[in-house]
Design a protein around this motif. Structure first.
Motif, PDB file in Angstrom:
ATOM      1  N   VAL A  82       0.835  -1.207   0.000  1.00  0.00           N
ATOM      2  CA  VAL A  82       0.000   0.000   0.000  1.00  0.00           C
ATOM      3  C   VAL A  82       0.868   1.254   0.000  1.00  0.00           C
ATOM      4  N   GLY A  83       2.021   1.198   0.676  1.00  0.00           N
ATOM      5  CA  GLY A  83       2.865   2.377   0.815  1.00  0.00           C
ATOM      6  C   GLY A  83       3.787   2.632  -0.360  1.00  0.00           C
ATOM      7  N   LEU A  84       4.136   1.584  -1.097  1.00  0.00           N
ATOM      8  CA  LEU A  84       5.042   1.750  -2.236  1.00  0.00           C
ATOM      9  C   LEU A  84       4.379   1.225  -3.502  1.00  0.00           C
ATOM     10  N   ASP A  85       4.582   1.935  -4.600  1.00  0.00           N
ATOM     11  CA  ASP A  85       3.997   1.461  -5.861  1.00  0.00           C
ATOM     12  C   ASP A  85       4.918   0.425  -6.494  1.00  0.00           C
ATOM     13  N   ALA A  86       4.595   0.002  -7.707  1.00  0.00           N
ATOM     14  CA  ALA A  86       5.362  -1.062  -8.377  1.00  0.00           C
ATOM     15  C   ALA A  86       6.805  -0.655  -8.605  1.00  0.00           C
ATOM     16  N   ALA A  87       7.046   0.651  -8.737  1.00  0.00           N
ATOM     17  CA  ALA A  87       8.410   1.134  -8.978  1.00  0.00           C
ATOM     18  C   ALA A  87       9.157   1.405  -7.681  1.00  0.00           C
ATOM     19  N   GLY A  88       8.514   1.122  -6.559  1.00  0.00           N
ATOM     20  CA  GLY A  88       9.160   1.342  -5.266  1.00  0.00           C
ATOM     21  C   GLY A  88       9.074   2.770  -4.781  1.00  0.00           C
ATOM     22  N   GLN A  89       8.230   3.571  -5.439  1.00  0.00           N
ATOM     23  CA  GLN A  89       8.073   4.965  -5.032  1.00  0.00           C
ATOM     24  C   GLN A  89       6.938   5.092  -4.003  1.00  0.00           C
ATOM     25  N   PRO A  90       7.041   6.096  -3.132  1.00  0.00           N
ATOM     26  CA  PRO A  90       5.998   6.247  -2.100  1.00  0.00           C
ATOM     27  C   PRO A  90       4.659   6.654  -2.699  1.00  0.00           C
ATOM     28  N   THR A  91       3.643   6.082  -2.213  1.00  0.00           N
ATOM     29  CA  THR A  91       2.288   6.421  -2.642  1.00  0.00           C
ATOM     30  C   THR A  91       1.809   7.652  -1.864  1.00  0.00           C
ATOM     31  N   PRO A  92       0.772   8.331  -2.349  1.00  0.00           N
ATOM     32  CA  PRO A  92       0.212   9.483  -1.604  1.00  0.00           C
ATOM     33  C   PRO A  92      -0.197   9.107  -0.181  1.00  0.00           C
ATOM     34  N   ALA A  93      -0.698   7.899  -0.007  1.00  0.00           N
ATOM     35  CA  ALA A  93      -1.124   7.471   1.334  1.00  0.00           C
ATOM     36  C   ALA A  93       0.062   7.447   2.295  1.00  0.00           C
ATOM     37  N   LEU A  94       1.206   6.951   1.819  1.00  0.00           N
ATOM     38  CA  LEU A  94       2.393   6.891   2.669  1.00  0.00           C
ATOM     39  C   LEU A  94       2.894   8.292   2.995  1.00  0.00           C
ATOM     40  N   LEU A  95       2.936   9.171   1.991  1.00  0.00           N
ATOM     41  CA  LEU A  95       3.412  10.531   2.225  1.00  0.00           C
ATOM     42  C   LEU A  95       2.518  11.271   3.223  1.00  0.00           C
ATOM     43  N   LYS A  96       1.229  11.033   3.128  1.00  0.00           N
ATOM     44  CA  LYS A  96       0.293  11.668   4.056  1.00  0.00           C
ATOM     45  C   LYS A  96       0.524  11.168   5.482  1.00  0.00           C
ATOM     46  N   ARG A  97       0.786   9.860   5.608  1.00  0.00           N
ATOM     47  CA  ARG A  97       1.035   9.273   6.939  1.00  0.00           C
ATOM     48  C   ARG A  97       2.323   9.817   7.530  1.00  0.00           C
ATOM     49  N   LEU A  98       3.358   9.947   6.692  1.00  0.00           N
ATOM     50  CA  LEU A  98       4.639  10.486   7.176  1.00  0.00           C
ATOM     51  C   LEU A  98       4.480  11.943   7.600  1.00  0.00           C
ATOM     52  N   ALA A  99       3.697  12.700   6.832  1.00  0.00           N
ATOM     53  CA  ALA A  99       3.487  14.108   7.178  1.00  0.00           C
ATOM     54  C   ALA A  99       2.821  14.236   8.542  1.00  0.00           C
ATOM     55  N   ALA A 100       1.913  13.316   8.826  1.00  0.00           N
ATOM     56  CA  ALA A 100       1.236  13.345  10.125  1.00  0.00           C
ATOM     57  C   ALA A 100       2.208  13.097  11.263  1.00  0.00           C
ATOM     58  N   LEU A 101       3.316  12.436  10.958  1.00  0.00           N
ATOM     59  CA  LEU A 101       4.335  12.145  11.972  1.00  0.00           C
ATOM     60  C   LEU A 101       5.444  13.184  11.979  1.00  0.00           C
ATOM     61  N   GLY A 102       5.294  14.215  11.156  1.00  0.00           N
ATOM     62  CA  GLY A 102       6.298  15.260  11.107  1.00  0.00           C
ATOM     63  C   GLY A 102       7.476  14.949  10.203  1.00  0.00           C
ATOM     64  N   ALA A 103       7.341  14.004   9.302  1.00  0.00           N
ATOM     65  CA  ALA A 103       8.420  13.626   8.371  1.00  0.00           C
ATOM     66  C   ALA A 103       7.961  13.909   6.940  1.00  0.00           C
ATOM     67  N   ASP A 104       8.907  13.825   6.000  1.00  0.00           N
ATOM     68  CA  ASP A 104       8.572  14.054   4.597  1.00  0.00           C
ATOM     69  C   ASP A 104       9.116  12.911   3.741  1.00  0.00           C
ATOM     70  N   ALA A 105       9.147  13.118   2.431  1.00  0.00           N
ATOM     71  CA  ALA A 105       9.548  12.058   1.505  1.00  0.00           C
ATOM     72  C   ALA A 105      10.982  11.595   1.725  1.00  0.00           C
ATOM     73  N   SER A 106      11.809  12.453   2.336  1.00  0.00           N
ATOM     74  CA  SER A 106      13.209  12.062   2.560  1.00  0.00           C
ATOM     75  C   SER A 106      13.328  10.903   3.547  1.00  0.00           C
ATOM     76  N   ALA A 107      12.264  10.660   4.325  1.00  0.00           N
ATOM     77  CA  ALA A 107      12.308   9.588   5.314  1.00  0.00           C
ATOM     78  C   ALA A 107      11.988   8.230   4.709  1.00  0.00           C
ATOM     79  N   VAL A 108      11.544   8.222   3.424  1.00  0.00           N
ATOM     80  CA  VAL A 108      11.111   6.951   2.820  1.00  0.00           C
ATOM     81  C   VAL A 108      12.258   5.955   2.750  1.00  0.00           C
ATOM     82  N   SER A 109      13.446   6.427   2.400  1.00  0.00           N
ATOM     83  CA  SER A 109      14.584   5.510   2.239  1.00  0.00           C
ATOM     84  C   SER A 109      15.003   4.868   3.552  1.00  0.00           C
ATOM     85  N   SER A 110      14.648   5.505   4.697  1.00  0.00           N
ATOM     86  CA  SER A 110      15.050   4.952   5.996  1.00  0.00           C
ATOM     87  C   SER A 110      13.967   4.089   6.633  1.00  0.00           C
TER      88      SER A 110
END
Length: 716
Positions: A82-110
């Motif tokens: 649900v969080g990553l698409d077929a290319a391994g990129q973050p989905t909007p749902a994942l980015l929204k969840r990270l934003a709620a935690l005070g993080a952004d797209a840079s946190a995806v790799s970790s």
């Protein structure tokens, strides 16, 4: 290095409710400590001290950190699919969840991928900064105040000089005037109830040497309050000081004098004084003509005094006062207390003299004007039911004193309409006994009038005579039957008519006095007494039987709990009570017999066989307990039948004689033939007459083995 020091928090308030003080102090300190531990600011095993005096609640907690350690935190975000698409990129749902935690797209790799059941999920690992003491204590203090077991909350307006002065309403048990929060020698900037924390508190209202008292550090709290403020802040220390002073004052009186023992009174007085000073007072010995119970209750309930008893346990004309002041000359305090108690004792004497002018019998008619329950009528109607039940019990017991039991039951509630009991309801029964003796009634009747309330509490004495037992049983059974008939049953902690206590009282009397009474008969006669009561007499037979069955189950449930508290195992209790023995006086013997049987080598096999027999018989409800020797064709069933003919009759005789342990011990000899029967005989034979004959044999065996207890309940 972490700054770790002791913490002190104090709320300075107006006089707290004395009966709740100890509980309030323990709750305030306990919740405060637990909250600090949960936040990582205090150690779970660290020491804590709760303080409670009439005008303060305080807590001292050892080793509290100025800053809680940072802690690692792992949060599950969502399935990887649900969080990553077929290319391994973050989905909007994942980015929204990270934003709620005070993080952004840079946190995806970790983000950490880890198995979550059958799927894989994404986890966000982070480090959470530990709370500062100011932050954590503010939260803990608010929680501690919110969770106080306050008997009754009051609202008040803050005074000038507070953070929120003026007409700002605050709700608390009593108006609060000061807040102390010290971490070592530093003030912690917190607030509560509109007050800002500082280091100043107040001591004794009249005897403090310094006011206000500036506390040097958290650890000096109790010592400074005692030396500068004339206050013993520790509830237990203050209580112990009072107890020692009471004993010392009694010793000075001499002649073996001792203060009356009353733990509740001692607790209450401890909650009323900040620095106790015990003084010896006296009243006019002429008042000793009034029953001691009246004088003692007057002094304890109204004045919080400790009456003095002599070496023989008889009330003296001296009493002890726990004063909150310690003047150089205490004569004014002593004379003041003696002056205050005099009219109280005079009232008691007046009530006693006036009540004796009318015999108890003349008061019975007034009971018809006292409502007992809107569905069960007046106390007069209740009295008639108790008399009827008492007569029935006396007849069942074949008592010579049946008329005395009926007379005691008739007069048992008459003191409810006396002046003394009207003033002091706690004396009901006690005053009835005094007035009955004054009327010239037999002592056994007078004693029964007092004793019919017994046992009043766990461990209380039982009625002293058989007449008293009969009336006490009748009174409690009437209450139980009436309340169950109208569906007024205990729920949770609520039991306004003390039905649990009444049931335990019935059980204790039947068992401890080994009364020859059967519970089913007692319940029948109790419900029969309500034939004239509209709410109960109008019940159809089905409803009546439903109420009766519920009451019987309630009593057996109380009995099971009582036996377990006395040390019997749940399995033993279940075995004995499963068949609902009618004669409860036999239950202890049955329990002892079951315990002895369980220790026999044959017990496990016989219990298992008994369980097997029970299961077989449940599938054949139409079987008849009849055995024809002609149809016993297998050697094993012939041997079992012969063994039963030899063993069961003496076991039955032992049971009838009350030797329950001996009966089970005798039946234990059936183990080998029972085992051989199940090894060599097919119970469910195809031939009908053989099958029914074998079922009949098992029914006879099952009946014989389960007279003392249902042995199958012992099978593991």
């Amino acid at each position: 290095m972490t700054d770790t020091r002791d913490l002190l928090v104090e709320l300075f308030v107006e006089e707290l409710p004395p009966k709740a003080l100890k509980k309030l102090g323990d709750a305030f300190a306990g919740v405060l400590r637990d909250q600090l531990v949960a936040l990582g600011l205090a150690q779970a095993g660290g020491q804590m001290k709760a303080y409670a005096s009439p005008r303060r609640l305080a807590a001292w907690i050892e080793g509290v950190r100025a800053q809680a350690p940072d802690r690692a935190q792992s949060q599950k975000l969502m399935p990887t699919s649900v969080g990553l698409d077929a290319a391994g990129q973050p989905t909007p749902a994942l980015l929204k969840r990270l934003a709620a935690l005070g993080a952004d797209a840079s946190a995806v790799s970790s983000l950490r991928r880890s198995a979550d059941g059958k799927a894989e999920a994404l986890f966000f690992d982070s480090t959470v900064r530990g709370a500062s003491l100011a932050e954590g204590l503010q939260k803990a203090l608010s929680e501690s105040i919110a969770k106080l077991p306050i008997p009754k909350v009051m609202s008040y307006q803050l005074e000038s000089g507070c953070e929120l002065p003026g007409w700002t309403s605050v709700s608390f048990v009593r108006p609060a005037h000061g807040l102390v929060a010290l971490h070592g020698d530093d003030v912690v900037p917190v607030e509560a109830l509109g007050l800002n924390a500082g280091r100043e508190t107040h001591g004794h209202r009249f005897e403090a040497k310094i006011d206000p008292i500036a506390l040097r550090h958290a650890g000096s709290y109790a010592a400074q309050l005692e030396s500068d403020g004339a206050v013993i802040a520790d509830f237990d220390a203050r209580r112990g000081d009072i107890a020692r002073q009471l004993e010392a004052a009694a010793a000075q009186v001499g002649a073996g004098a001792r203060p009356i023992s009353d733990e509740a009174l001692l607790d209450e007085v401890t909650a009323l004084v900040e620095r106790p000073n015990v003084l010896t007072c006296a009243f006019d010995p002429a008042f000793l003509d009034v029953p001691a119970e009246c004088l003692i209750l007057t002094m304890k309930a109204n004045q919080k005094y400790f009456p003095l008893l002599d070496a023989a346990g008889k009330l003296t004309h001296r009493f002890l006062v726990v004063s909150n002041i310690s003047p150089d000359d205490a004569s004014a305090v002593i004379s003041g207390n003696e002056r205050v108690v005099r009219p109280r004792l005079a009232d008691a004497k007046f009530f006693f003299d006036q009540d004796r002018k009318k015999p108890l019998e003349s008061r019975v008619e007034a009971l018809s004007k006292v409502v007992y329950h809107n569905k069960l009528g007046t106390q007069g109607e209740r009295m008639q039911r108790v008399v009827a039940i008492a007569r029935a019990i006396a007849a069942q017991m074949g008592m010579d004193a049946a008329e005395q039991a009926a007379q005691a039951a008739r007069l048992a509630k008459a003191d409810l309409v006396t002046d003394m009991v009207g003033e002091f309801p706690e004396l009901q029964g006690t005053m009835g006994r005094y007035y009955a003796l004054h009327d010239g009634l037999p002592p056994v009747v007078a004693d029964a009038i007092e004793d019919h309330y017994k046992p009043r509490f766990a461990g209380d004495d039982l009625p002293r005579s058989t007449v008293g037992l009969v009336v006490a049983l009748a009174d409690k059974l009437e209450t139980l039957a009436g309340m169950f008939a109208i569906g007024n049953l205990p729920t949770g902690d609520r039991d306004p008519f003390a039905l649990r206590r009444h049931a335990l009282g019935v059980l204790r009397m039947l068992i401890e006095r080994e009364l020859p009474l059967d519970l089913p008969a007692l319940l029948d006669m109790s419900f029969d007494a309500f034939a004239g009561a509209p709410a109960v007499g109008a019940l159809d037979e089905a409803k009546r039987q439903e109420a009766r069955a519920a009451l019987e189950a309630f009593i057996f449930d109380r009995l099971a709990g009582m036996l377990r508290e006395q040390g019997a195992s749940a399995q033993e209790v279940d075995a004995v009570l499963a068949s609902r023995p009618a004669r409860l006086a036999d239950v202890p013997k049955r329990l002892a017999a079951v315990r002895a049987f369980a220790a026999l080598a044959e017990a496990p096999a016989l219990a298992a066989a008994n369980k097997r027999i029970g299961n077989i018989l449940k599938k054949s409800p139409g079987a008849d307990a009849h055995v024809s020797e002609v149809l016993l064709v297998e050697p094993a069933e012939q041997a079992l039948h012969a063994a039963m003919l030899r063993i069961v009759p003496p076991a039955e005789a032992q049971f009838e004689a009350g030797d329950h342990a001996g009966s089970l011990r005798t039946l234990a000899a059936l183990r080998e033939p029972v085992d051989a029967f199940f090894d060599g005989v097919m119970v469910n034979a195809e031939q009908t007459d053989l099958r029914l004959n074998r079922l009949g044999l098992l029914m006879l065996l099952h009946r014989a083995m389960n007279r003392v207890a249902q042995l199958e309940r012992l099978a593991s």
